[in-house]
Design an enzyme around this catalytic site. Structure first.
Site, PDB file in Angstrom:
ATOM      1  N   CYS A  84       0.807   1.565   5.392  1.00  0.00           N
ATOM      2  CA  CYS A  84       0.912   3.019   6.039  1.00  0.00           C
ATOM      3  C   CYS A  84      -0.223   3.247   6.939  1.00  0.00           C
ATOM      4  O   CYS A  84      -0.568   2.704   8.078  1.00  0.00           O
ATOM      5  CB  CYS A  84       1.073   4.124   4.890  1.00  0.00           C
ATOM      6  SG  CYS A  84       1.964   5.459   5.509  1.00  0.00           S
ATOM      7  N   HIS A 125       5.961   2.171   1.959  1.00  0.00           N
ATOM      8  CA  HIS A 125       5.299   2.244   0.503  1.00  0.00           C
ATOM      9  C   HIS A 125       6.000   1.254  -0.162  1.00  0.00           C
ATOM     10  O   HIS A 125       6.477   2.130  -1.233  1.00  0.00           O
ATOM     11  CB  HIS A 125       5.149   3.593   0.488  1.00  0.00           C
ATOM     12  CG  HIS A 125       4.079   4.374   1.022  1.00  0.00           C
ATOM     13  ND1 HIS A 125       2.784   4.199   0.866  1.00  0.00           N
ATOM     14  CD2 HIS A 125       4.189   5.225   2.120  1.00  0.00           C
ATOM     15  CE1 HIS A 125       1.858   4.836   1.701  1.00  0.00           C
ATOM     16  NE2 HIS A 125       2.809   5.679   2.466  1.00  0.00           N
ATOM     17  N   GLU A 132       4.970  -0.221  -2.620  1.00  0.00           N
ATOM     18  CA  GLU A 132       4.225   0.193  -3.918  1.00  0.00           C
ATOM     19  C   GLU A 132       4.591   1.240  -4.923  1.00  0.00           C
ATOM     20  O   GLU A 132       4.432   1.433  -5.697  1.00  0.00           O
ATOM     21  CB  GLU A 132       2.817   0.116  -3.797  1.00  0.00           C
ATOM     22  CG  GLU A 132       2.083   1.236  -3.033  1.00  0.00           C
ATOM     23  CD  GLU A 132       2.408   1.287  -1.523  1.00  0.00           C
ATOM     24  OE1 GLU A 132       1.548   2.587  -1.238  1.00  0.00           O
ATOM     25  OE2 GLU A 132       2.735   0.788  -0.856  1.00  0.00           O
TER      26      GLU A 132
END
Length: 594
Positions: free
Chosen positions: A142, A233, A235
């Site tokens: 990001c 993202h 994650e």
């Protein structure tokens, strides 16, 4: 495979709950394998949540991984326990001489802040430089990816008015091992205001792996896989986008609901559609396996900074220079070599690049000439076709006249004369054939003798030589015999030459003058010289008589009733000129005399 974590970093109950397989250093040292060393530079305010998300993905791999958590010493975090950070996180100064198989740099909520206003920007730049030299492969996430792209490649992102927020689908181009095992289409959560588009990227250095119209570029990497940039993202767990949305709303931000996230229209945490978890697992597995485990040296101290050397044209101008370069390269352990084309070997020599530029210029000119030649050949074909068509039209007109007059015996002669025009280059010859053939046909039809104007009409330029012409006329034209003579041309130094337009008037006048005629009749399509233009005035009337001076004035005023030069031979011998109408032979016409 397990992660090697410092004991106490995360409670055992939390590790079990999140399915994170972890062992301590003592147990790890008892195993006869080398762990991968991964450093995580955690820039997020909520350190613990980001730790859990990333460690969960790392622990799901079959590889044994030793993790170091890195913090920036120049920024005091307000959202995490400072004592915990000091105990479990290392600063850059503590690891700046270490080597790592992999490095992860997280995002940070700093998208609208200039880099030089960020407290830890100088420290982060040191970490970026560290990634070049002491890390085999680095993954930037990001804002971390956006900042790294700007630092490494001067790539500028655009700040959007509307947050790129939701779960978006991308197409797998199957061109990178990083996406190996993913379906043709896969999803990535996004939460950012910064956007990258393809046009802003140095594509000679970076490979785009995922992009779409809604979010722009999302995943890209350097061609050697040492740098990976993921603006999304992967994650994120299931509820993170929902929590961010609620937090933004509570802060009074005009954030729209995350796109493609909820099954229904309501922001219901129980109605979230989780569809990126397998993508995240495969993505991190591929990064660790293909980009790190299979490539990184067993001894971490063998990780070296990328070294690039450029050798100019003068350094590679000859075989001897190549040998010199080899000695330099083999002693300096250079990874990448950039070369120029061979340069000059001596003062009078030419650089290969200059030779190739000259070669290209010649090829470009040759290409232009070929195009022009092709265009000319095409035009030649078109003009040749048009010429043949025009000749056929002229031929057919004469053949129609011959047929209607019953003079078909002249057809071969007429055909031969017209065919010869195709191979003729002289304008005077080509244009004069109209009068020539008409005179031939009329002579045959009337039973008169044909006399070619070339035999009796002599020219000086485009005017008639009256002395030579009068002599030739009287030698050739015999009393008591009848002749047809073509007008408009004569003999110009032994070749056919044209008179001015309307020159047939001149031919008739000079013949009448040379033969001392009392009268010369000029037959046309009007009944004499008209007092008005008959094409524009229906009440136009013909003059019964005019003097030569009156006719000259009418000609000078623009009336095309007779060629001005053709008057002189008639006036000189006081020959009467009559303008008569072939279509109305009984009309009196106009008589001109002095």
């Amino acid at each position: 495979m397990p992660l090697i974590l410092k004991e106490g970093l995360i409670k055992k109950d939390d590790l079990i709950k999140e399915n994170i397989f972890a062992i301590d250093n003592e147990r790890a040292r008892s195993q006869d394998i080398r762990s991968l060393r991964i450093a995580i530079v955690n820039l997020m305010p909520n350190k613990e949540e980001t730790e859990i998300n990333l460690l969960k993905l790392l622990s799901s791999q079959v590889l044994q991984i030793e993790v170091d958590l890195i913090r920036t010493a120049t920024y005091k975090n307000k959202h995490s326990d400072s004592k915990r950070l000091e105990e479990y996180y290392k600063t850059f100064d503590e690891i700046k001489n270490d080597k790592y198989d992999g490095l992860i740099v997280t995002g940070a909520p700093l998208e609208d802040k200039p880099y030089d206003e960020i407290d830890y920007w100088d420290e982060l730049k040191d970490i970026f430089d560290f990634a070049r030299t002491n890390v085999y492969s680095s993954l930037f996430i990001c804002w971390g990816a956006i900042a790294a792209l700007d630092y490494f490649y001067e790539v500028k992102s655009s700040l959007e008015d509307k947050k790129i927020f939701g779960v978006y689908e991308y197409e797998n181009n199957h061109q990178s091992k990083l996406l190996d095992g993913l379906d043709d289409h896969f999803s990535i959560p996004q939460s950012r205001y910064r956007r990258l588009d393809k046009d802003s990227l140095p594509l000679k250095d970076l490979q785009i792996l995922a992009e779409n119209d809604e979010t722009g570029v999302s995943i890209l990497s350097s061609y050697d896989a040492r740098f990976v940039f993921n603006l999304g993202h992967l994650e994120y767990p299931k509820n993170t986008l929902h929590d961010e949305y609620i937090r933004d709303i509570n802060r009074g931000l005009n954030t729209e609901k995350p796109e493609n996230y909820y099954r229904g229209n309501e922001a219901d945490p129980n109605d979230i559609r989780l569809r990126w978890q397998s993508t995240a697992s495969i993505f991190f597995n591929n990064w660790l396996n293909y980009y790190i485990y299979q490539e990184t040296p067993y001894r971490l101290d063998e990780i070296k900074p990328k070294k690039v050397a450029k050798f100019g044209g003068s350094s590679l101008a000859s075989s001897q220079k190549f040998e010199d370069v080899k000695k330099i390269v083999t002693t300096s352990d250079t990874d990448i070599i950039v070369v120029s084309a061979p340069g000059k070997r001596h003062a009078d020599d030419e650089k290969i690049t200059d030779s190739l530029i000259h070669l290209y210029d010649k090829k470009e000119k040759l290409s232009i000439l070929k195009d022009e030649l092709a265009s000319i050949k095409k035009e030649i074909r078109e003009l040749d076709t048009s010429i043949r068509k025009d000749l056929e039209s002229v031929r057919q007109r004469y053949l129609d006249i011959l047929k209607e007059l019953g003079e078909e015996r002249l057809a071969d002669e007429v055909m031969d004369s017209i065919d010869s025009i195709y191979y003729e280059d002289s304008k005077d010859i080509i244009v004069s054939r109209g009068e020539y053939l008409n005179a031939k046909i009329l002579a045959s039809y009337l039973g008169y003798e044909f006399v070619d104007a070339k035999e009796i009409i002599y020219l000086d330029g485009d005017k008639i030589n009256e002395v030579k012409t009068e002599k030739a006329v009287n030698e050739r034209i015999k009393p008591g015999k009848k002749y047809v003579v073509p007008g408009f041309y004569g003999n110009s130094n032994g070749e056919i030459g044209l008179l001015k337009r309307g020159g047939s008037d001149y031919t008739g006048s000079i013949l009448a003058s040379s033969l001392n005629c009392r009268s010369y009749e000029n037959w046309t399509d009007v009944s004499g010289v008209m007092d008005k233009d008959p094409a524009k005035n229906k009440d136009a009337k013909a003059y019964k008589s005019l003097s030569y001076s009156e006719l000259r004035k009418i000609i000078d005023d623009g009336a095309e009733v007779y060629q001005a030069d053709a008057l002189e031979p008639l006036i000189g011998k006081n020959i009467e000129l009559r303008i008569l109408n072939t279509n109305r032979p009984d009309d009196e016409g106009t008589t001109i005399s002095d």
